[in-house]
Structures are given as structure tokens and as C-alpha cells.
Design an enzyme around this catalytic site. Structure first.
Site, PDB file in Angstrom:
ATOM      1  N   CYS A   1      22.660  -5.333 -24.675  1.00 43.24           N
ATOM      2  CA  CYS A   1      23.326  -4.044 -24.854  1.00 43.24           C
ATOM      3  C   CYS A   1      24.275  -3.778 -23.682  1.00 43.24           C
ATOM      4  O   CYS A   1      24.952  -4.706 -23.203  1.00 43.24           O
ATOM      5  CB  CYS A   1      22.298  -2.935 -25.044  1.00 43.24           C
ATOM      6  SG  CYS A   1      23.014  -1.384 -25.621  1.00 43.24           S
TER       7      CYS A   1
ATOM      8  N   ASP B   1      15.796   3.158 -21.358  1.00 49.94           N
ATOM      9  CA  ASP B   1      16.005   4.543 -21.803  1.00 49.94           C
ATOM     10  C   ASP B   1      14.824   5.396 -21.392  1.00 49.94           C
ATOM     11  O   ASP B   1      14.978   6.547 -20.991  1.00 49.94           O
ATOM     12  CB  ASP B   1      16.222   4.601 -23.314  1.00 49.94           C
ATOM     13  CG  ASP B   1      17.655   4.233 -23.638  1.00 49.94           C
ATOM     14  OD1 ASP B   1      17.955   3.041 -23.733  1.00 49.94           O
ATOM     15  OD2 ASP B   1      18.488   5.153 -23.727  1.00 49.94           O
TER      16      ASP B   1
HETATM   17  C1  RUB Z   1      21.989   1.899 -24.322  1.00 49.13           C
HETATM   18  C2  RUB Z   1      20.815   1.172 -23.767  1.00 49.13           C
HETATM   19  C3  RUB Z   1      20.818   0.922 -22.282  1.00 49.13           C
HETATM   20  C4  RUB Z   1      20.030   2.040 -21.595  1.00 49.13           C
HETATM   21  C5  RUB Z   1      20.201   1.997 -20.084  1.00 49.13           C
HETATM   22  O1  RUB Z   1      21.772   2.323 -25.640  1.00 49.13           O
HETATM   23  O2  RUB Z   1      19.847   0.893 -24.422  1.00 49.13           O
HETATM   24  O3  RUB Z   1      20.178  -0.292 -21.998  1.00 49.13           O
HETATM   25  O4  RUB Z   1      20.477   3.289 -22.072  1.00 49.13           O
HETATM   26  O5  RUB Z   1      21.524   2.296 -19.750  1.00 49.13           O
HETATM   27  P1  RUB Z   1      22.870   3.266 -26.353  1.00 49.13           P
HETATM   28  P2  RUB Z   1      21.919   2.661 -18.226  1.00 49.13           P
HETATM   29  O6  RUB Z   1      24.176   2.526 -26.345  1.00 49.13           O
HETATM   30  O7  RUB Z   1      22.323   3.476 -27.731  1.00 49.13           O
HETATM   31  O8  RUB Z   1      22.947   4.551 -25.555  1.00 49.13           O
HETATM   32  O9  RUB Z   1      21.379   1.563 -17.375  1.00 49.13           O
HETATM   33  O10 RUB Z   1      23.438   2.684 -18.252  1.00 49.13           O
HETATM   34  O11 RUB Z   1      21.329   3.990 -17.908  1.00 49.13           O
END
Ligand code: RUB
Length: 308
Positions: A125, A194
């Protein structure tokens, strides 16, 4: 952006990623408070509560948003007038956003120490914290290769590979179903979070648990890069994390499959603690088994008074 616009941008994923939505929520509440017209304390508190709920309803899974919003309004009910409340909200939001940005940098430095020159890395992701680790290692002069998953259906992997390639990192995009095939070559996996539960399970983009299983099988290290505000206090009290399900048209176009076909589009999944080698936080590297202690320490023992 005001509260409604911010909530809409979070819902339609214009603002996405657990850290970014938390900082956006804090900033929207701060702007709401600064722009508030009126001096009545009770009306302010009631409007603030509505604004808070609009933000919290925008995306259900990432506890970062809940923690960011609650950190921003912390202590507000103890203030005697609207002026004091506005000043407190503004300063809470600034502190939360600064700490959050510093945590991303700090986690980058800690995590980069787990990467050696010549390593092959996989990520999933688009996590700004996982990318902070990988980019920090590269900026330290380490020669690394990164495989990044496409992450259907939103294809956040395109953001990831663009960011890594712009940095000059040797980057390969793979389809999600190639994870196990490629894992044989991988030394470390770095993913974001998350939400992390009190028993150390990771809730992150759907497919994360497949990377964890494949890493376990291939004896690659599996690291979670997460600020501690992604630890969920609600899970201490037994609540389950709600896994968001999004519109089926993110997966298939209208009419593409027979009407009798059901489509299931979960956005996140849960990776059990046993597949996680370490969680890299701004407080240092920790085992998933330490999450409970860190959470209780940060919240203070008083949190248990409400249930005992
Ligand atoms: C994004 C996702 C990321 C986490 C962590 O999912 O799963 O791995 O949110 O992100 P979506 P960060 O695109 O559905 O929001 O490290 O930037 O906080």
C-alpha cells in the site's frame, strides 16, 4: 478546509493514510475553534461535539483519527470560557501535528538501522512511516531494492513506487498476487499501521496479513512502522476494530458481472502478533507483546476506573 470538507475528503480518500487523516482531523478541529462565532460555553461544547463526530464517522478503521481528534479536544471541558477553549484546542492540535511529524522522522531513523546495504525490501500500500524508514536507509547510502505491491483496488502502490523512484531507489511494482513468489528474494518487509490492538495485532491495508504469512514462510523479517497513537485504547476494553467495507464499484464496474454475484470489498485486515517481528515506534522498537504496557502507561491507570 472546514470540518465537513475535511470529513468528505477523508471519506473519498483525497486525504488518506492513517497519519495524514489524524493530522487533518486535528487541523480541521483547530480551524473550527478559531473560526467559532459566539461566546456561549455550552453551545461551543455542543457544536464541538458535533464537529468531532462528523470527523470520526468519515473512516471507521484507523484509530489514529480517533486519537488525533481526542488529543485535540483534551482538557477543553476544564476551561472556563470559549476563549480559553479555543486557545487550548489550537495548541493541542499544533502539539499533536508536530509530534506526529517528528515521530515519522524518528521512526525512519530507528527502522533504517534494520536495513543493510544489499537488502531487498517489500512494502504494501502506501505508508508514509514505512517509506520514511526505507528512504532514510537509502539516504544513508545503503544500496537497496524495493518491491512494492499494487494494492488493489485503489492502487496506492502507484504512489509508493513514484515516491521511491523519485528518490532514486531501485523500485519494482508487483501485483498483489505476486507477493509469495517475490518474497523468496526479500530480507525485510516494512508496512504501516492503521490500528494496533492491545494484544499486538496489526490492522492495516487488506493483504498485509498475506505479506506477513509469506514473510514468515520465507524467513524474512516483518516490521510494522507505527506511531504509538495508532494503538487503540478501545481494544483494551474488548472492542473489536471495525473493518471498513467500501463500495463494490471500486472492484467491478456496473454490469461487469452478473447481478447475482456478490462482491466483498474489505479495506483492511488483521495480522496476528505472532507474525510480527517488531513494531517500530517513536518510543523505540518493541514487541507486539509490549503494546498493552505502553498503552496503559500512556493512558494512566485511571482509565480502568470507568469499568471496574
Ligand atoms: C493506507 C494504509 C497505510 C496506513 C499507514 O490505507 O493502510 O498502510 O494507513 O499509513 P488507505 P501511514 O489508503 O485506505 O488510507 O504510515 O501513512 O500513517
Amino acid at each position: 478546509m472546514n470540518v465537513e470538507q475535511t470529513a468528505a475528503a477523508i471519506k473519498d480518500m483525497t486525504i488518506r493514510g492513517a497519519g495524514k487523516i489524524a493530522r487533518a482531523g486535528a487541523s480541521a478541529l483547530s480551524d473550527f475553534a478559531i473560526g467559532y462565532k459566539g461566546n456561549d460555553r455550552d453551545s461551543f461544547l455542543s457544536d464541538l461535539d458535533k464537529a468531532k463526530n462528523i470527523l470520526l464517522e468519515s473512516r471507521p478503521t484507523a484509530v489514529s483519527l480517533w486519537n488525533g481528534v481526542h488529543a485535540t479536544i483534551k482538557g477543553v471541558e476544564d476551561m472556563k470560557d470559549v476563549g480559553e477553549m479555543v486557545a487550548l484546542i489550537q495548541s493541542n492540535a499544533e502539539t499533536f501535528i508536530d509530534n506526529s511529524n517528528n515521530a515519522v522522522r524518528f521512526i525512519g531513523e530507528i527502522g533504517a538501522k534494520r536495513i543493510k546495504s544489499g537488502d531487498v525490501i517489500m512494502t504494501h500500500c502506501n505508508s508514509s512511516v514505512a517509506l520514511s524508514v526505507i528512504k532514510t536507509a537509502f539516504r544513508q547510502g545503503k544500496d537497496i531494492k524495493v518491491y512494492a505491491t499494487e494494492s488493489r483496488p485503489w492502487r496506492q502502490g502507484i504512489l509508493t513506487v513514484t515516491d521511491l523512484a523519485n528518490e532514486g531507489i531501485d523500485t519494482t511494482l508487483i501485483i498483489d498476487s505476486a507477493v509469495r513468489t517475490v518474497m523468496k528474494k526479500v530480507n525485510e518487509v516494512f508496512v504501516g499501521a492503521d490500528t494496533i490492538t492491545s494484544h499486538g495485532a496489526l490492522i492495516n491495508k487488506v493483504g498485509t496479513s498475506q505479506l506477513a504469512l509469506a514473510a514468515n514462510e520465507a524467513r524474512a523479517q516483518f516490521y510494522v512502522c507505527s506511531e504509538t497513537y495508532k494503538f487503540s485504547p478501545m481494544t483494551l476494553f474488548g472492542d473489536r476494530v471495525t473493518i471498513e467495507e467500501r463500495d463494490i464499484e471500486e472492484v467491478v464496474r456496473k454490469g461487469e458481472v452478473p447481478a447475482s454475484v456478490k462482491v466483498f470489498n474489505p479495506v483492511f485486515d488483521s495480522t496476528p502478533a505472532k507474525y510480527i517481528d517488531a513494531i517500530i515506534t517513536e518510543l523505540g522498537m518493541m514487541s507486539p507483546g509490549s503494546v498493552y504496557d505502553v498503552m496503559v502507561k500512556q493512558l494512566g491507570d485511571k482509565i480502568f476506573q470507568k469499568v471496574i
